[in-house]
Design a protein around this motif. Structure first.
Motif, mmCIF file in Angstrom:
data_model
loop_
_atom_site.group_PDB
_atom_site.id
_atom_site.type_symbol
_atom_site.label_atom_id
_atom_site.label_comp_id
_atom_site.label_asym_id
_atom_site.label_seq_id
_atom_site.Cartn_x
_atom_site.Cartn_y
_atom_site.Cartn_z
ATOM 1 N N ARG A 193 12.755 -6.630 5.080
ATOM 2 C CA ARG A 193 12.533 -5.543 6.104
ATOM 3 C C ARG A 193 11.003 -5.640 6.737
ATOM 4 N NH1 ARG A 193 14.672 -0.004 3.285
ATOM 5 N NH2 ARG A 193 16.843 -0.358 3.079
ATOM 6 N N HIS A 194 10.154 -6.174 5.926
ATOM 7 C CA HIS A 194 8.754 -5.970 6.391
ATOM 8 C C HIS A 194 8.110 -7.420 6.353
ATOM 9 C CE1 HIS A 194 8.910 -1.568 6.549
ATOM 10 N NE2 HIS A 194 9.495 -1.764 5.291
ATOM 11 N N LYS A 195 8.947 -8.452 6.485
ATOM 12 C CA LYS A 195 8.436 -9.990 6.354
ATOM 13 C C LYS A 195 7.236 -10.041 7.359
ATOM 14 C CE LYS A 195 10.138 -14.704 6.905
ATOM 15 N NZ LYS A 195 10.989 -15.552 7.403
ATOM 16 N N ALA A 196 7.436 -9.631 8.418
ATOM 17 C CA ALA A 196 6.400 -9.764 9.633
ATOM 18 C C ALA A 196 5.034 -9.139 9.314
ATOM 19 C CB ALA A 196 6.804 -9.419 10.829
ATOM 20 N N GLU A 200 -6.683 -11.274 4.611
ATOM 21 C CA GLU A 200 -7.495 -11.460 3.190
ATOM 22 C C GLU A 200 -7.992 -10.200 2.728
ATOM 23 O OE1 GLU A 200 -11.400 -13.665 1.535
ATOM 24 O OE2 GLU A 200 -10.169 -14.955 2.898
ATOM 25 N N GLY A 201 -7.499 -9.692 1.509
ATOM 26 C CA GLY A 201 -8.080 -8.480 0.830
ATOM 27 C C GLY A 201 -7.106 -7.411 1.081
ATOM 28 N N GLU A 202 -6.124 -7.612 1.742
ATOM 29 C CA GLU A 202 -4.724 -6.415 2.020
ATOM 30 C C GLU A 202 -4.041 -6.491 1.119
ATOM 31 O OE1 GLU A 202 -3.485 -6.693 6.026
ATOM 32 O OE2 GLU A 202 -5.168 -5.478 6.870
ATOM 33 N N ALA A 203 -3.311 -5.444 0.880
ATOM 34 C CA ALA A 203 -2.256 -5.552 -0.238
ATOM 35 C C ALA A 203 -1.053 -4.411 0.195
ATOM 36 C CB ALA A 203 -2.912 -5.197 -1.651
ATOM 37 N N PHE A 204 0.003 -4.750 -0.439
ATOM 38 C CA PHE A 204 1.069 -3.785 -0.663
ATOM 39 C C PHE A 204 1.481 -3.442 -2.048
ATOM 40 C CE2 PHE A 204 1.847 -5.596 3.466
ATOM 41 C CZ PHE A 204 2.171 -4.606 4.386
ATOM 42 N N TYR A 205 1.416 -2.024 -2.224
ATOM 43 C CA TYR A 205 1.801 -1.579 -3.680
ATOM 44 C C TYR A 205 3.050 -0.722 -3.398
ATOM 45 C CZ TYR A 205 -3.144 -2.059 -4.408
ATOM 46 O OH TYR A 205 -4.681 -2.493 -4.621
ATOM 47 N N ILE A 206 4.118 -1.322 -4.534
ATOM 48 C CA ILE A 206 5.200 -0.710 -4.410
ATOM 49 C C ILE A 206 5.680 -0.195 -5.936
ATOM 50 C CG2 ILE A 206 7.810 -1.272 -4.418
ATOM 51 C CD1 ILE A 206 7.013 -3.600 -2.735
ATOM 52 N N PHE A 207 5.939 1.042 -5.907
ATOM 53 C CA PHE A 207 5.962 1.900 -7.186
ATOM 54 C C PHE A 207 6.974 2.832 -7.187
ATOM 55 C CE2 PHE A 207 2.250 3.450 -5.089
ATOM 56 C CZ PHE A 207 2.522 4.918 -5.139
ATOM 57 N N GLN A 208 7.522 3.464 -8.244
ATOM 58 C CA GLN A 208 8.646 4.242 -8.462
ATOM 59 C C GLN A 208 7.960 5.594 -8.027
ATOM 60 O OE1 GLN A 208 11.072 3.978 -11.443
ATOM 61 N NE2 GLN A 208 12.283 5.747 -10.973
#
Length: 82
Positions: free
Chosen positions: A38-41, A48-56
């Motif tokens: 869904r968020h490939k783009a 650099e330095g950016e992140a995505f966190y996925i959690f319940q």
């Protein structure tokens, strides 16, 4: 039998963290896979330095006074760019 769970996606940038998306999935791995499609783009546009966190969503999403994620208990998947 597994049931659908809800997962938060938080985006970390240089300046702040923010709720980015909510994904319903059967597992953390599935939530990560759905995010990737869904968020490939968005993933490809990370700097650099950016992140995505996925959690319940076992707990409410909490940010501190500096707009940084207060990490919840439980499993988390991290997608980051070095």
């Amino acid at each position: 039998m597994n049931q659908m769970e809800t997962y938060y996606v938080v985006r970390r940038t240089e300046k702040k963290d923010e709720e980015f998306a909510v994904i319903d999935a059967m597992s953390l791995d599935e939530a990560r896979a759905i995010f990737g499609v869904r968020h490939k783009a968005d993933k490809e546009a990370m700097t650099e330095g950016e992140a995505f966190y996925i959690f319940q969503t076992n707990e409410m999403l909490m940010l501190d006074e500096n707009h940084r994620l207060v990490f919840p208990k439980g499993l988390m998947s991290i997608i980051e760019k070095w």
